[in-house]
Design a protein around this motif. Sequence first.
Motif, short mmCIF file in Angstrom:
data_model
loop_
_atom_site.label_atom_id
_atom_site.label_comp_id
_atom_site.label_asym_id
_atom_site.label_seq_id
_atom_site.Cartn_x
_atom_site.Cartn_y
_atom_site.Cartn_z
N ALA A 147 -55.27 22.30 -86.77
CA ALA A 147 -54.48 21.69 -87.84
C ALA A 147 -55.25 20.49 -88.40
O ALA A 147 -56.12 19.92 -87.74
CB ALA A 147 -53.12 21.25 -87.32
N ARG A 148 -54.91 20.11 -89.65
CA ARG A 148 -55.59 18.98 -90.27
C ARG A 148 -55.10 17.63 -89.72
O ARG A 148 -55.83 16.65 -89.78
CB ARG A 148 -55.37 19.02 -91.79
CG ARG A 148 -56.02 20.22 -92.47
CD ARG A 148 -55.80 20.17 -93.97
NE ARG A 148 -56.44 21.31 -94.64
CZ ARG A 148 -56.40 21.52 -95.95
NH1 ARG A 148 -55.75 20.65 -96.73
NH2 ARG A 148 -57.01 22.56 -96.46
N ILE A 149 -53.86 17.62 -89.26
CA ILE A 149 -53.31 16.38 -88.71
C ILE A 149 -53.85 16.21 -87.29
O ILE A 149 -53.77 17.12 -86.45
CB ILE A 149 -51.77 16.41 -88.72
CG1 ILE A 149 -51.27 16.59 -90.15
CG2 ILE A 149 -51.19 15.15 -88.10
CD1 ILE A 149 -49.78 16.78 -90.25
N LYS A 150 -54.39 15.02 -87.01
CA LYS A 150 -55.08 14.78 -85.75
C LYS A 150 -54.16 15.01 -84.55
O LYS A 150 -54.53 15.70 -83.59
CB LYS A 150 -55.63 13.35 -85.73
CG LYS A 150 -56.34 13.00 -84.44
CD LYS A 150 -56.84 11.56 -84.49
CE LYS A 150 -57.54 11.18 -83.17
NZ LYS A 150 -58.00 9.77 -83.19
N GLU A 151 -52.97 14.43 -84.58
CA GLU A 151 -52.05 14.54 -83.43
C GLU A 151 -51.62 15.98 -83.19
O GLU A 151 -51.51 16.42 -82.05
CB GLU A 151 -50.83 13.64 -83.65
CG GLU A 151 -51.08 12.15 -83.49
CD GLU A 151 -51.80 11.56 -84.69
OE1 GLU A 151 -51.94 12.28 -85.71
OE2 GLU A 151 -52.23 10.40 -84.61
N ILE A 152 -51.34 16.71 -84.27
CA ILE A 152 -50.91 18.11 -84.10
C ILE A 152 -52.07 18.95 -83.61
O ILE A 152 -51.89 19.88 -82.81
CB ILE A 152 -50.33 18.65 -85.42
CG1 ILE A 152 -49.07 17.86 -85.80
CG2 ILE A 152 -50.01 20.12 -85.31
CD1 ILE A 152 -48.42 18.31 -87.07
N SER A 153 -53.29 18.65 -84.07
CA SER A 153 -54.46 19.34 -83.55
C SER A 153 -54.62 19.07 -82.06
O SER A 153 -54.95 19.99 -81.28
CB SER A 153 -55.70 18.89 -84.32
OG SER A 153 -56.85 19.53 -83.82
N GLN A 154 -54.37 17.82 -81.64
CA GLN A 154 -54.42 17.50 -80.21
C GLN A 154 -53.34 18.25 -79.44
O GLN A 154 -53.56 18.69 -78.30
CB GLN A 154 -54.25 16.00 -80.03
CG GLN A 154 -55.44 15.18 -80.52
CD GLN A 154 -55.19 13.68 -80.43
OE1 GLN A 154 -54.06 13.25 -80.28
NE2 GLN A 154 -56.25 12.90 -80.56
#
Length: 597
Positions: free
Chosen positions: A222-229
Motif C-alpha cells: 500500500a502507499r500509506i506507510k502504516e498500512i504497508s507495515q
Amino acid sequence: MNRPIHQILLLSTFAIVAVASISAGLISAHLGAKHVVEQKTESLEQLGRVMQPLVSEGFSSTAGAGAAQELAEEAGRYAQCRVTLIRTDGVVIGDSERTAETVRLMDNHGDRPEIVTALDGRVGSSLRHSNTLDKDLLYVALPVRQGPRVSGVLRVAIPLTEVEELSAGIRNVVAISIVVGLALALVLSLILAHCLTRPIAEMTAVANEMAQEKFDVRAPSARIKEISQLGRALNTIADAYRKHIESLVAERNQARAILESMAEGVLALDAEGKILLTNPAAAALFNLSSTEAKGKPLMEIVRQHELGELEKQVRSERRYARRDYMMFQPVERFLRVHGVPCEAGGPGGPHTVLVIEDLTELQQYERVRKDFVANVSHELKSPLTSIRGLTETLLDGAIADEKNNRRFVGLIKEEADRLSSLIEDLLQLAQIESIEAPVKMQAVDVKPIVEDLLPRLRPEIDRRGLSLKMDLEEAERVLADPGRLGQVFMNLLVNAIEYNREGGSITVGSRLEDGSLRISVKDTGIGIPSEDIPRIFERFYRVDKARTRRPGGTGLGLSIVKHIVESHGGKVSVESRLDHGSTFSFTLPLYERKPQT
C-alpha cells in the motif's frame, strides 16, 4: 455498536475539527470581549485622572453641603458617563445620575471592591450590576488626594452596552468561521476516509483467508506507510503462526511421551468431574482403559469414594488439597493423591488434575519403624523389672544406713516408674500413629467426657487447692473418637494441675469457630517462655528451669495430644506468657446432623 471504519474515520475527524473550531472560537470571543473591557477600563481611568483635579474641591473641609453633588453633575456632563464621589468612610456625597435628595439615601459604598482598592491608594475596577440604576456597569475608582493622604474616591462608570455590542460582533464572525471550517472539514474527512479504508479492506480479506489456515496468501503493498507495515506484519504473523503450530504439535507429542512415562498416575478432569485424560500409570493403578474412561464421571470409572471427595473439594474450593488413603481393590495399596486446580486450562481444558502416588512401600517402611519403637519399648520392661526387684531387696534391710537407704531406694523406684510411664506413652504414641488403628469417629458430647475424668483428678486438685470451672457448649456435639478425646483432656488437665500455682484455677471452655468447636484448657500457672512455645509439642521436648523440676512426666503428653487432634482433622495451639499461665486449645469438627427424608 459495530460501525464501518470509514464512518468512524469520518465522524472522528469531523468531531475533532468541530471541537477544535468551536473551542478556538469560544476562546477568541472570550479574549475579544476581555480586550474590549480592558480598553474601556483604561479609557475610564484616563478620564478619571483628567477629572481628579476638578472634583478634589468637593472633598475639602471648606466645601459647602451641595458642592460635591454639583461637581459630580458637572463632571458627568463633561465626561458623558456616570460620576460618583465617595468619602473615605464610604458615604456617597455626589452622583451625576441621582439628585441631591436621593444621594443621601444611597447605601454606604465602603465595601465595594473598587472603592476598597481606591482607598488603599490604587486604581480599582469592577464589572457588576448596579442596584441603583438596575443595569450592568463598568466601574473605575481612583483615589483623590489632598497632599499625601487620600481624601476621597472618584468613581466613573459606563454601561456595558458598547462592550456587549462589540462582543456580539466578535461572536458573529467566529460563528461564520466555524461553519465554513466545518464544511471544509467534512469534505476533507470524506476524502481521507476513502483513502484509508480501501487498503484496510484489502488487508481484512487477506486476514480472513489466513484465519482459514491459508498461510500461503500474502497481503498487497500500500502507499500509506502504516498500512504497508500492517501488510508486512500480517505476512510475518502467517509465517510465525505456521511455525507455532508445528511447535505446538511437537510439544504436545513430548508432553504425551512424558505423561505416559510417569510413574505417578495422572487424571485430568473437566468442570463437571468427567475424565478428560488418563496416563498409563493411572490406568494400571485402577485397572481401567484410557479409551473407556474418557468422557465419563470419575466415580463411575474409579469407584474410590476418597478420590471422589478430594476431587469435589478441589473443584469447589479451587485450591490445592492432598489426601492419603488405603485402596483395597483391585490390589491393596497406600495412595497419596494431590488435587490441583487447573486455572489455565481454558473452557475445554482440564479443570482439576489428580496426581496419584503409590506409597505402599514407603508405608511399609514406616510401619517397620513404628514397630521397632514398640519393640524397643517392650524390651525396656526387662531392666525395669530388675530395678524394681533391687528396690524391694534394699527396702527389706540390705542397706545399713537407716537415714538414707529408704530415700535412695525411693528415688530408684521413682525412676523406674518414670521409665514405665515412658514405655506406656511410647506405646500409646505408636498406636495413635498407626494406620491400622483408625480413629473411630462418632457424635460426642464433650462435657461428659471431662466429667468422667474428674474423679481421678480430684484428689490432686484438692491437695493443691485448685478451682476447676467448666464453660462448655452443651448443645454442640463434635465428631471424634471418645476414647482418644479422653486422652487429650487427661494430658491437658494433668499439665494444668502440675504446672499451676497453689490455690490457682483451671478453666475448660469452648466456643464455635468456622464450623468447628474450639476447646481450651486454661491455667494460672508458671507459663511458658516465648522461645519455647514453637517446640512445646515436640516429642521429649521440655521447657528448661521450672518445668524440669517437677517429678514424673515423659515429655510425650503434648505430642500425644497433637497427634490425636490432627488425626481428627483439627489443630492444636498454645498461648502463654511466663508467670501468667497458659491456655492450650484445639479444634474438632462439629457433628452435622443429616436431614431426615
